[in-house]
Design a protein around this motif. Structure first.
Motif, mmCIF file in Angstrom:
data_model
loop_
_atom_site.group_PDB
_atom_site.id
_atom_site.type_symbol
_atom_site.label_atom_id
_atom_site.label_comp_id
_atom_site.label_asym_id
_atom_site.label_seq_id
_atom_site.Cartn_x
_atom_site.Cartn_y
_atom_site.Cartn_z
ATOM 1 N N GLU A 40 0.817 -1.206 0.000
ATOM 2 C CA GLU A 40 0.000 0.000 0.000
ATOM 3 C C GLU A 40 0.854 1.261 0.000
ATOM 4 O O GLU A 40 0.495 2.278 -0.604
ATOM 5 C CB GLU A 40 -0.947 0.002 1.210
ATOM 6 C CG GLU A 40 -2.048 -1.034 1.137
ATOM 7 C CD GLU A 40 -2.909 -0.859 -0.107
ATOM 8 O OE1 GLU A 40 -3.280 0.289 -0.439
ATOM 9 O OE2 GLU A 40 -3.195 -1.866 -0.770
ATOM 10 N N VAL A 51 1.882 2.134 -3.469
ATOM 11 C CA VAL A 51 0.765 2.719 -4.222
ATOM 12 C C VAL A 51 0.604 4.190 -3.859
ATOM 13 O O VAL A 51 0.478 5.061 -4.731
ATOM 14 C CB VAL A 51 -0.551 1.953 -3.934
ATOM 15 C CG1 VAL A 51 -1.743 2.697 -4.530
ATOM 16 C CG2 VAL A 51 -0.472 0.544 -4.490
ATOM 17 N N LYS A 75 3.359 6.360 -5.279
ATOM 18 C CA LYS A 75 3.179 6.568 -6.716
ATOM 19 C C LYS A 75 2.088 7.606 -6.974
ATOM 20 O O LYS A 75 2.238 8.508 -7.812
ATOM 21 C CB LYS A 75 2.813 5.236 -7.372
ATOM 22 C CG LYS A 75 2.724 5.262 -8.883
ATOM 23 C CD LYS A 75 2.426 3.867 -9.396
ATOM 24 C CE LYS A 75 2.352 3.825 -10.913
ATOM 25 N NZ LYS A 75 2.040 2.453 -11.403
ATOM 26 N N GLN A 116 -3.661 4.592 -12.968
ATOM 27 C CA GLN A 116 -2.676 3.792 -12.241
ATOM 28 C C GLN A 116 -3.253 2.437 -11.830
ATOM 29 O O GLN A 116 -2.593 1.648 -11.157
ATOM 30 C CB GLN A 116 -2.198 4.536 -10.980
ATOM 31 C CG GLN A 116 -1.809 5.985 -11.187
ATOM 32 C CD GLN A 116 -0.819 6.171 -12.309
ATOM 33 O OE1 GLN A 116 0.198 5.493 -12.382
ATOM 34 N NE2 GLN A 116 -1.108 7.134 -13.198
ATOM 35 N N VAL A 130 -5.766 2.026 -9.766
ATOM 36 C CA VAL A 130 -6.109 2.092 -8.345
ATOM 37 C C VAL A 130 -7.571 2.511 -8.176
ATOM 38 O O VAL A 130 -8.052 3.408 -8.862
ATOM 39 C CB VAL A 130 -5.198 3.099 -7.602
ATOM 40 C CG1 VAL A 130 -5.615 3.245 -6.141
ATOM 41 C CG2 VAL A 130 -3.741 2.649 -7.691
#
Length: 344
Positions: free
Chosen positions: A64, A67, A70, A134, A136
Protein backbone atom coordinates in the motif's frame (compact mmCIF):
# COMPACT_ATOMS: atom_id res chain seq x y z
CA UNK A 1 -1.53 9.13 24.99
CA UNK A 2 1.26 9.71 22.47
CA UNK A 3 1.04 13.52 22.21
CA UNK A 4 4.57 14.94 22.36
CA UNK A 5 6.24 11.63 21.52
CA UNK A 6 8.63 11.32 18.56
CA UNK A 7 8.24 8.55 15.99
CA UNK A 8 10.60 7.44 13.27
CA UNK A 9 13.21 9.73 14.79
CA UNK A 10 11.60 12.66 12.94
CA UNK A 11 7.96 13.19 13.76
CA UNK A 12 6.72 14.69 17.01
CA UNK A 13 2.98 14.26 17.57
CA UNK A 14 1.04 17.48 18.17
CA UNK A 15 -2.55 16.26 18.46
CA UNK A 16 -5.08 13.64 17.39
CA UNK A 17 -6.92 14.28 14.10
CA UNK A 18 -9.08 11.17 13.93
CA UNK A 19 -9.57 7.61 15.08
CA UNK A 20 -11.13 4.61 13.38
CA UNK A 21 -11.46 0.88 13.79
CA UNK A 22 -8.15 0.17 12.08
CA UNK A 23 -5.91 3.05 13.05
CA UNK A 24 -5.37 6.60 14.22
CA UNK A 25 -4.39 9.83 12.48
CA UNK A 26 -2.28 12.54 14.11
CA UNK A 27 -0.94 15.98 13.31
CA UNK A 28 2.84 15.90 13.69
CA UNK A 29 5.85 18.08 12.97
CA UNK A 30 9.13 17.09 11.32
CA UNK A 31 11.78 18.17 13.84
CA UNK A 32 14.61 17.37 11.41
CA UNK A 33 13.67 20.14 8.98
CA UNK A 34 13.82 23.93 9.36
CA UNK A 35 10.62 25.55 10.68
CA UNK A 36 9.30 22.11 11.73
CA UNK A 37 6.84 21.60 8.84
CA UNK A 38 3.61 19.88 9.83
CA UNK A 39 2.69 16.44 8.51
CA UNK A 40 -0.10 13.90 8.84
CA UNK A 41 0.99 10.77 10.73
CA UNK A 42 -1.18 7.67 10.25
CA UNK A 43 -0.79 4.75 12.64
CA UNK A 44 -1.84 1.15 12.00
CA UNK A 45 -1.77 -1.16 15.00
CA UNK A 46 -2.28 -4.83 14.04
CA UNK A 47 -3.07 -5.56 17.71
CA UNK A 48 -1.57 -9.03 17.52
CA UNK A 49 1.63 -10.81 18.53
CA UNK A 50 1.11 -13.59 16.02
CA UNK A 51 4.22 -13.68 13.76
CA UNK A 52 2.10 -14.67 10.78
CA UNK A 53 -0.25 -11.71 11.30
CA UNK A 54 2.67 -9.30 11.64
CA UNK A 55 4.30 -10.72 8.52
CA UNK A 56 1.04 -10.28 6.60
CA UNK A 57 0.67 -6.72 7.92
CA UNK A 58 4.22 -5.89 6.89
CA UNK A 59 3.65 -7.19 3.37
CA UNK A 60 0.35 -5.34 2.95
CA UNK A 61 1.84 -2.18 4.40
CA UNK A 62 4.72 -2.21 1.94
CA UNK A 63 2.36 -2.79 -0.98
CA UNK A 64 0.00 0.00 0.00
CA UNK A 65 2.88 2.38 0.70
CA UNK A 66 4.21 1.89 -2.82
CA UNK A 67 0.76 2.72 -4.22
CA UNK A 68 0.45 5.86 -2.10
CA UNK A 69 3.98 6.98 -3.03
CA UNK A 70 3.18 6.57 -6.72
CA UNK A 71 -0.12 8.44 -6.44
CA UNK A 72 1.50 11.23 -4.44
CA UNK A 73 3.46 12.33 -7.49
CA UNK A 74 0.23 14.06 -8.58
CA UNK A 75 -0.09 17.47 -6.93
CA UNK A 76 -3.80 16.86 -6.24
CA UNK A 77 -3.04 13.89 -3.97
CA UNK A 78 -1.15 14.17 -0.66
CA UNK A 79 2.53 13.31 -1.04
CA UNK A 80 3.88 10.36 0.93
CA UNK A 81 7.02 11.47 2.77
CA UNK A 82 7.83 8.37 4.76
CA UNK A 83 6.62 4.96 5.93
CA UNK A 84 8.16 2.89 8.70
CA UNK A 85 7.59 0.18 11.28
CA UNK A 86 8.24 0.81 14.96
CA UNK A 87 7.53 -1.46 17.94
CA UNK A 88 5.15 -3.64 15.94
CA UNK A 89 3.16 -0.66 14.67
CA UNK A 90 3.15 0.75 11.15
CA UNK A 91 3.25 4.45 10.23
CA UNK A 92 2.59 6.56 7.14
CA UNK A 93 3.70 10.19 6.96
CA UNK A 94 1.86 12.32 4.41
CA UNK A 95 1.57 15.92 3.27
CA UNK A 96 -0.79 18.10 5.31
CA UNK A 97 -3.35 19.79 3.09
CA UNK A 98 -4.30 23.30 4.19
CA UNK A 99 -7.92 23.89 3.29
CA UNK A 100 -11.33 22.47 4.12
CA UNK A 101 -13.20 19.32 3.17
CA UNK A 102 -16.41 19.47 1.16
CA UNK A 103 -18.67 18.77 4.15
CA UNK A 104 -18.41 22.54 4.65
CA UNK A 105 -19.80 23.18 1.16
CA UNK A 106 -22.20 20.27 0.69
CA UNK A 107 -24.57 20.49 3.64
CA UNK A 108 -28.12 19.19 4.26
CA UNK A 109 -30.75 21.38 2.65
CA UNK A 110 -28.25 23.48 0.70
CA UNK A 111 -28.45 23.20 -3.11
CA UNK A 112 -25.45 24.24 -5.16
CA UNK A 113 -26.00 25.74 -8.61
CA UNK A 114 -25.67 23.68 -11.78
CA UNK A 115 -22.58 25.73 -12.69
CA UNK A 116 -20.94 24.97 -9.33
CA UNK A 117 -21.70 21.26 -9.54
CA UNK A 118 -20.41 20.98 -13.10
CA UNK A 119 -17.05 22.41 -12.08
CA UNK A 120 -17.00 20.33 -8.90
CA UNK A 121 -17.51 17.14 -10.91
CA UNK A 122 -14.85 18.27 -13.38
CA UNK A 123 -12.27 18.77 -10.61
CA UNK A 124 -13.03 15.45 -8.89
CA UNK A 125 -13.00 13.44 -12.11
CA UNK A 126 -9.80 15.15 -13.23
CA UNK A 127 -7.79 13.85 -10.28
CA UNK A 128 -9.68 10.53 -10.16
CA UNK A 129 -8.77 9.99 -13.81
CA UNK A 130 -5.09 9.94 -12.81
CA UNK A 131 -5.86 7.46 -10.02
CA UNK A 132 -7.71 5.13 -12.38
CA UNK A 133 -4.91 5.30 -14.93
CA UNK A 134 -2.68 3.79 -12.24
CA UNK A 135 -5.15 0.93 -11.85
CA UNK A 136 -6.11 2.09 -8.34
CA UNK A 137 -9.64 2.21 -6.89
CA UNK A 138 -10.11 4.82 -4.17
CA UNK A 139 -13.10 3.01 -2.56
CA UNK A 140 -14.21 5.80 -0.26
CA UNK A 141 -15.02 8.96 -2.23
CA UNK A 142 -17.31 11.23 -0.21
CA UNK A 143 -17.36 14.93 0.79
CA UNK A 144 -15.14 14.41 3.84
CA UNK A 145 -12.43 12.83 1.66
CA UNK A 146 -12.48 15.69 -0.84
CA UNK A 147 -10.44 18.71 0.26
CA UNK A 148 -10.55 22.16 -1.31
CA UNK A 149 -6.98 23.42 -1.19
CA UNK A 150 -6.76 26.90 0.26
CA UNK A 151 -3.94 28.08 -2.02
CA UNK A 152 -5.77 27.65 -5.34
CA UNK A 153 -9.24 26.23 -4.62
CA UNK A 154 -8.45 22.93 -6.34
CA UNK A 155 -10.04 19.68 -5.14
CA UNK A 156 -7.65 17.24 -3.45
CA UNK A 157 -8.43 13.53 -3.10
CA UNK A 158 -7.41 12.19 0.32
CA UNK A 159 -7.68 9.05 2.47
CA UNK A 160 -7.27 6.19 0.03
CA UNK A 161 -8.19 3.80 2.80
CA UNK A 162 -4.81 2.02 2.83
CA UNK A 163 -5.06 1.61 6.60
CA UNK A 164 -8.66 0.37 6.28
CA UNK A 165 -7.70 -2.13 3.60
CA UNK A 166 -4.79 -3.50 5.61
CA UNK A 167 -6.93 -3.68 8.74
CA UNK A 168 -9.69 -5.53 6.90
CA UNK A 169 -7.31 -8.10 5.46
CA UNK A 170 -5.69 -8.58 8.85
CA UNK A 171 -9.10 -9.29 10.35
CA UNK A 172 -9.61 -11.90 7.67
CA UNK A 173 -6.22 -13.44 8.46
CA UNK A 174 -6.87 -13.60 12.18
CA UNK A 175 -10.33 -15.07 11.67
CA UNK A 176 -8.87 -17.82 9.44
CA UNK A 177 -11.78 -17.20 7.08
CA UNK A 178 -12.47 -14.93 4.18
CA UNK A 179 -15.44 -12.79 5.23
CA UNK A 180 -16.51 -9.93 3.03
CA UNK A 181 -15.96 -6.64 4.87
CA UNK A 182 -16.67 -3.76 2.49
CA UNK A 183 -14.49 -0.65 2.57
CA UNK A 184 -16.49 2.49 1.93
CA UNK A 185 -19.38 4.58 3.22
CA UNK A 186 -23.09 3.84 3.05
CA UNK A 187 -24.87 5.84 0.36
CA UNK A 188 -21.74 6.28 -1.71
CA UNK A 189 -21.07 2.55 -2.13
CA UNK A 190 -22.68 0.70 -5.06
CA UNK A 191 -23.88 -2.89 -4.72
CA UNK A 192 -20.74 -4.60 -6.08
CA UNK A 193 -18.55 -2.73 -3.60
CA UNK A 194 -20.85 -3.63 -0.72
CA UNK A 195 -20.38 -7.25 -1.76
CA UNK A 196 -16.60 -6.86 -1.58
CA UNK A 197 -15.94 -6.60 -5.32
CA UNK A 198 -15.11 -2.93 -6.07
CA UNK A 199 -14.46 -1.80 -9.65
CA UNK A 200 -13.22 1.44 -11.19
CA UNK A 201 -16.88 2.13 -11.90
CA UNK A 202 -17.56 1.93 -8.15
CA UNK A 203 -15.66 5.20 -7.72
CA UNK A 204 -17.74 6.70 -10.55
CA UNK A 205 -20.90 5.84 -8.61
CA UNK A 206 -19.56 7.64 -5.54
CA UNK A 207 -18.68 10.79 -7.53
CA UNK A 208 -22.15 10.80 -9.10
CA UNK A 209 -23.77 10.58 -5.66
CA UNK A 210 -21.62 13.48 -4.44
CA UNK A 211 -22.84 15.53 -7.44
CA UNK A 212 -26.50 14.66 -6.78
CA UNK A 213 -26.09 15.46 -3.09
CA UNK A 214 -24.65 18.87 -4.01
CA UNK A 215 -27.55 19.59 -6.41
CA UNK A 216 -30.40 18.40 -4.18
CA UNK A 217 -29.11 19.03 -0.66
CA UNK A 218 -30.15 15.47 0.22
CA UNK A 219 -27.75 12.85 1.64
CA UNK A 220 -27.36 9.76 -0.59
CA UNK A 221 -28.71 7.32 1.99
CA UNK A 222 -31.94 9.35 2.16
CA UNK A 223 -32.69 9.07 -1.56
CA UNK A 224 -35.25 6.37 -2.44
CA UNK A 225 -34.67 3.61 -4.98
CA UNK A 226 -36.97 2.16 -7.60
CA UNK A 227 -38.25 -1.16 -6.23
CA UNK A 228 -38.04 -2.84 -9.62
CA UNK A 229 -34.78 -1.50 -11.07
CA UNK A 230 -33.01 -0.48 -7.81
CA UNK A 231 -31.99 2.77 -9.54
CA UNK A 232 -31.71 5.89 -7.35
CA UNK A 233 -34.70 8.27 -7.69
CA UNK A 234 -33.49 11.88 -7.64
CA UNK A 235 -34.43 13.80 -10.82
CA UNK A 236 -37.79 14.91 -9.41
CA UNK A 237 -35.96 17.00 -6.79
CA UNK A 238 -34.16 19.45 -9.07
CA UNK A 239 -34.51 21.05 -12.51
CA UNK A 240 -31.22 20.98 -14.41
CA UNK A 241 -29.76 20.70 -17.91
CA UNK A 242 -30.92 17.38 -19.39
CA UNK A 243 -27.38 16.56 -20.55
CA UNK A 244 -26.02 16.85 -17.01
CA UNK A 245 -28.91 14.78 -15.66
CA UNK A 246 -28.15 12.07 -18.24
CA UNK A 247 -24.47 11.99 -17.25
CA UNK A 248 -25.31 11.72 -13.55
CA UNK A 249 -27.82 8.94 -14.26
CA UNK A 250 -25.13 7.00 -16.11
CA UNK A 251 -22.65 7.50 -13.26
CA UNK A 252 -24.98 5.96 -10.68
CA UNK A 253 -26.50 3.04 -12.58
CA UNK A 254 -27.20 0.03 -10.38
CA UNK A 255 -25.24 -2.34 -12.64
CA UNK A 256 -21.59 -1.30 -12.85
CA UNK A 257 -21.50 -2.47 -16.48
CA UNK A 258 -23.97 0.31 -17.33
CA UNK A 259 -21.84 3.05 -15.78
CA UNK A 260 -18.86 4.88 -17.24
CA UNK A 261 -15.95 2.43 -17.26
CA UNK A 262 -13.49 5.00 -15.88
CA UNK A 263 -13.20 8.56 -14.63
CA UNK A 264 -11.72 9.73 -17.94
CA UNK A 265 -14.82 8.68 -19.88
CA UNK A 266 -17.11 10.57 -17.50
CA UNK A 267 -14.75 13.57 -17.51
CA UNK A 268 -15.00 13.93 -21.29
CA UNK A 269 -18.80 14.20 -21.13
CA UNK A 270 -18.62 16.77 -18.32
CA UNK A 271 -16.12 18.80 -20.35
CA UNK A 272 -18.51 18.70 -23.31
CA UNK A 273 -21.35 20.12 -21.21
CA UNK A 274 -19.12 22.88 -19.79
CA UNK A 275 -17.87 23.78 -23.27
CA UNK A 276 -21.42 23.95 -24.67
CA UNK A 277 -22.50 26.07 -21.70
CA UNK A 278 -19.64 28.52 -22.23
CA UNK A 279 -20.42 28.81 -25.95
CA UNK A 280 -24.09 29.61 -25.34
CA UNK A 281 -23.15 32.16 -22.68
CA UNK A 282 -20.79 33.96 -25.06
CA UNK A 283 -23.46 34.12 -27.78
CA UNK A 284 -26.18 35.34 -25.41
CA UNK A 285 -23.92 38.04 -24.03
CA UNK A 286 -22.74 39.34 -27.42
CA UNK A 287 -23.61 43.09 -27.57
CA UNK A 288 -26.10 44.24 -30.20
CA UNK A 289 -25.02 47.22 -32.32
CA UNK A 290 -27.26 50.28 -31.80
CA UNK A 291 -26.52 52.95 -34.42
CA UNK A 292 -28.30 55.79 -32.60
CA UNK A 293 -26.53 54.95 -29.35
CA UNK A 294 -23.22 54.79 -31.23
CA UNK A 295 -23.93 58.16 -32.88
CA UNK A 296 -24.84 59.83 -29.57
CA UNK A 297 -21.42 59.01 -28.11
CA UNK A 298 -19.45 60.55 -30.98
CA UNK A 299 -17.85 64.04 -30.65
CA UNK A 300 -19.63 66.89 -32.50
CA UNK A 301 -17.34 66.97 -35.61
CA UNK A 302 -17.79 63.24 -36.09
CA UNK A 303 -21.55 63.54 -35.63
CA UNK A 304 -21.70 66.24 -38.35
CA UNK A 305 -19.62 64.08 -40.67
CA UNK A 306 -21.85 61.05 -40.10
CA UNK A 307 -24.95 63.23 -40.68
CA UNK A 308 -23.57 64.45 -44.03
CA UNK A 309 -22.77 60.90 -45.08
CA UNK A 310 -26.23 59.70 -44.05
CA UNK A 311 -27.92 62.60 -45.92
CA UNK A 312 -25.87 61.80 -49.00
CA UNK A 313 -26.88 58.15 -48.89
CA UNK A 314 -30.55 59.06 -48.50
CA UNK A 315 -30.33 61.51 -51.48
CA UNK A 316 -28.69 58.89 -53.71
CA UNK A 317 -31.36 56.35 -52.76
CA UNK A 318 -34.20 58.79 -53.60
CA UNK A 319 -32.63 59.67 -56.97
CA UNK A 320 -32.22 56.01 -57.84
CA UNK A 321 -35.86 55.28 -57.05
CA UNK A 322 -37.04 58.29 -59.08
CA UNK A 323 -34.92 57.34 -62.07
CA UNK A 324 -36.38 53.87 -62.01
CA UNK A 325 -39.93 55.24 -61.64
CA UNK A 326 -39.84 57.56 -64.68
CA UNK A 327 -37.58 55.73 -67.13
CA UNK A 328 -39.34 54.51 -70.31
CA UNK A 329 -40.49 50.94 -70.25
CA UNK A 330 -38.30 48.61 -72.22
CA UNK A 331 -39.75 47.56 -75.61
CA UNK A 332 -40.36 43.86 -76.10
CA UNK A 333 -37.73 42.21 -78.20
CA UNK A 334 -39.01 40.40 -81.28
CA UNK A 335 -38.47 36.71 -81.31
CA UNK A 336 -35.88 35.72 -83.85
CA UNK A 337 -37.02 34.05 -87.03
CA UNK A 338 -36.68 30.32 -86.85
CA UNK A 339 -33.79 28.99 -88.77
CA UNK A 340 -34.30 27.24 -92.06
CA UNK A 341 -34.21 23.92 -90.37
CA UNK A 342 -37.38 24.63 -88.33
CA UNK A 343 -39.50 26.36 -91.08
CA UNK A 344 -42.59 24.44 -92.15
Amino acid sequence: MIIGQIFGGHYRVINLLGKGGFGETYLAEDIHLPDYPQRVLKLLNPDSNDPFVLQTARRLFETESKVLYKLGTNDRIPELFSHFEENGDFYLVQELIVGHDLTQEITPGKCLSEHEVLHLLHDILEVLSFVHQQGVIHRDIKPSNLMRRQSDGKIMLIDFGAVKQIGTQLQNTQASTNPTIPIGTEGYMPSEQMNGHPKLASDIYAVGMVGIQALTGVSPEQLPKDQNTLEVIWRNRVSINSNLATVLDKMIRYRYQDRYPSAEAALQDIKGIISASLSSTVVSRAPKFNFLNFLSKLPLPAKLGMSVISLGLVTITIMAVAANQFSPSPQPTASPEPTEKWKW
